[in-house]
Design a protein around this motif. Structure first.
Motif, short mmCIF file in Angstrom:
data_model
loop_
_atom_site.label_atom_id
_atom_site.label_comp_id
_atom_site.label_asym_id
_atom_site.label_seq_id
_atom_site.Cartn_x
_atom_site.Cartn_y
_atom_site.Cartn_z
N GLN A 429 0.85 -1.19 0.00
CA GLN A 429 0.00 0.00 0.00
C GLN A 429 0.89 1.24 0.00
OE1 GLN A 429 -2.34 -0.98 3.65
NE2 GLN A 429 -4.13 -0.93 2.30
N TYR A 464 -3.02 5.31 -3.28
CA TYR A 464 -3.99 6.24 -2.69
C TYR A 464 -3.56 7.68 -2.94
CZ TYR A 464 -4.80 1.82 -0.33
OH TYR A 464 -5.03 0.49 -0.08
N ASP A 476 -9.19 7.92 2.16
CA ASP A 476 -8.23 6.82 2.04
C ASP A 476 -8.21 5.94 3.29
OD1 ASP A 476 -7.36 7.39 -0.56
OD2 ASP A 476 -6.10 9.01 0.17
N SER A 480 -8.36 2.19 2.37
CA SER A 480 -7.20 1.35 2.71
C SER A 480 -7.56 0.28 3.72
CB SER A 480 -6.04 2.21 3.23
OG SER A 480 -6.43 3.00 4.33
#
Length: 501
Positions: A429, A464, A476, A480
């Motif tokens: 991520q 993101y 986000d 996420s």
């Protein structure tokens, strides 16, 4: 006379006890549990929060350190055999677990605005997107971070700085003692049957990449998933032309955010822009950089014009840097005409320098903003909401340096752990506006992690529109956490799915 001696003995005893009790030291092995209720995605969730300390032991069984942790466990679940356990680390090295604890996956998040900027009064509020609905979470503070501390030796003396480095402060020492600690924690809390996940942010990605194999080899504990948040290089080298070229997609993202690009590029969505820039980076920019000083003048001019177009910088600035623009210069140069600098870890943040001139910002605009919020919030939350009271200082950043970075094979170790464990999946991520561990470096690391390509379907990337701590931006934070929730569900094998190829 006997009475006087007896009274003197009592006074001396009380004096010694008071002195001992007044020492600012860690409770080596102590836990406190509180009960709570929250709402996640609109549904009621009951849970317990255990704050406490658990020792690190040497080979002789002597406690050498004690680690502070916070363990959230859903209390309305009868059987935890199928209940995932997420083990969470931050980075630094030397950083406490505070960042993801009270801003990302836990049941509480900072009192910040929708973009992640500080608000007063400082504190925390309910996290409606926490993954606690699908997984229990333990936030671990490595030695010298948070309330975790090194302990005196058997003679009551603190180990030397060199000895502490050997025991705790290096890539491999860190992984070794934390694996032992995790094994003890899992045993104490009866979680051996539970599916287990590791999540690390920044340097924490180096940590959990190494832990994946160390847990398998030394503790015989197999992990279902590893999540790398804003990953470092995890020992996979990104040097020379690769290092220089990989910055450009991040430059483009930051310039797009600040509306520093040409009108035609500003009108594109960020995804469409980055698709263009990534293609140019791999197919044209990287080969041009590889030619070094032997690139033709004509090609250098063409490449510099495209780099300038995508980065928001002038052609002159690109040429003056021989096509290789370092981060510090970019953070200072992009908005120089507006007399502003941009942040390192999150380039949405703006700073003001003493002088407009210069090649690097005076300070990290984003970090000063974050410390506004995190420091008072974690001190308030642990003490007043979770009931953990101590006179120790909560180390946002602890003394762990010099850190031994030699023999960093954590990326290769993660690959080997995946090869040995068919269940193990990995997700990366990244925030597009992170200039410290940029998103394209993360993609590159993912591409190089398994050169065979045979485990490609077990590797995934999520991006993101925010920075290093992408979860500070509310939109986000929601996405996420949902990505983690889905990753967990997808990595849980069915009862009939054996661990085999």
């Amino acid at each position: 006379m006997k009475l006087a001696k007896a009274l003197l003995l009592v006074v001396l005893t009380l004096s010694f006890t008071a002195k001992a009790n007044n020492e600012r030291s860690i409770e080596v092995d102590k836990q406190y549990t509180t009960k709570h209720t929250t709402k996640i995605n609109g549904k009621k969730v009951k849970y317990t929060a255990t704050t406490g300390t658990q020792p690190v032991w040497d080979k002789e069984g002597k406690a050498t350190a004690s680690l502070f942790y916070t363990y959230y466990q859903r209390s309305d679940i009868d059987d935890n055999a199928k209940r995932p356990l997420m083990i969470s680390f931050n980075g630094g090295p030397g950083s406490a677990s505070v960042w993801m604890h009270i801003a990302y996956t836990g049941p509480k998040v900072l009192n910040v605005d929708s973009e992640g900027y500080p608000l007063q009064p400082y504190g925390v509020k309910t996290n409606p997107y926490s993954i606690l609905d699908v997984a229990d979470i333990v936030f671990v503070n490595p030695v010298n971070t948070g309330y975790s501390r090194v302990l005196p030796d058997k003679d009551g003396k603190m180990p030397s700085k060199e000895k502490q480095k050997e025991m705790f402060f290096g890539v491999n020492a860190d992984v070794k003692y934390l694996a032992e600690w995790i094994s003890t924690f899992v045993t104490r809390n009866n979680r051996w049957r539970s599916p287990k996940y590791l999540i690390g942010e920044s340097y924490g990605t180096t940590r959990v990449s190494g832990l994946a194999l160390e847990l398998q080899k030394r503790q015989w504990m197999y992990i279902n998933g590893v999540i790398l948040v804003s990953p470092t290089d995890i020992g996979i080298k990104r040097e020379g032309p690769v290092k220089a070229a990989n910055r450009l997609p991040y430059f483009a993202a930051a310039a797009w955010y600040h509306q520093a690009l040409s009108d035609d590029l500003q009108q594109l969505s960020l995804d469409d822009l980055l698709s263009q820039v990534e293609s140019f980076t791999v197919n044209e920019y990287l080969p041009a950089l590889a030619k070094g000083g032997f690139i033709s003048a004509e090609e250098k001019q063409v490449i510099s014009e495209t780099v300038a177009k995508y980065s928001g910088l002038s052609v002159e600035a690109v040429l003056n840097n021989n096509l290789d623009i370092n981060n510090s210069f970019f953070w200072k140069e992009l908005l120089r005409d507006r007399k502003k600098t941009i942040g390192r870890l999150d380039s949405r943040y703006l700073g003001i320098d003493k002088k407009v001139a210069g090649a690097r910002p005076d300070y990290n605009a984003e970090l000063t903003s974050w410390l506004h919020s995190f420091t008072p919030a974690i001190n308030y939350y642990l003490r007043e909401e979770l009931g953990y009271k101590t006179d120790l200082k909560y180390n946002m950043f602890g003394n762990v340096h010099p850190w031994d970075r030699s023999k960093n094979k954590t990326g290769e170790n993660l690959r080997l752990a995946m090869a040995q464990n068919p269940y193990l999946k990995v997700m990366l991520q990244s925030g597009y506006f992170d200039g410290a561990t940029n998103y394209f470096d993360a993609k590159y690391t993912m591409w190089q992690l398994d050169p065979s390509g045979q485990m490609q379907e077990r590797l995934s990337f999520k991006g993101y529109e925010s920075g290093h701590m992408m979860y500070l931006r509310r939109e986000d934070l929601k996405q996420s956490n949902q990505d983690i929730r889905e990753f967990i569900k997808q990595s849980l094998p069915s009862e009939e799915q054996a661990a085999k190829y």
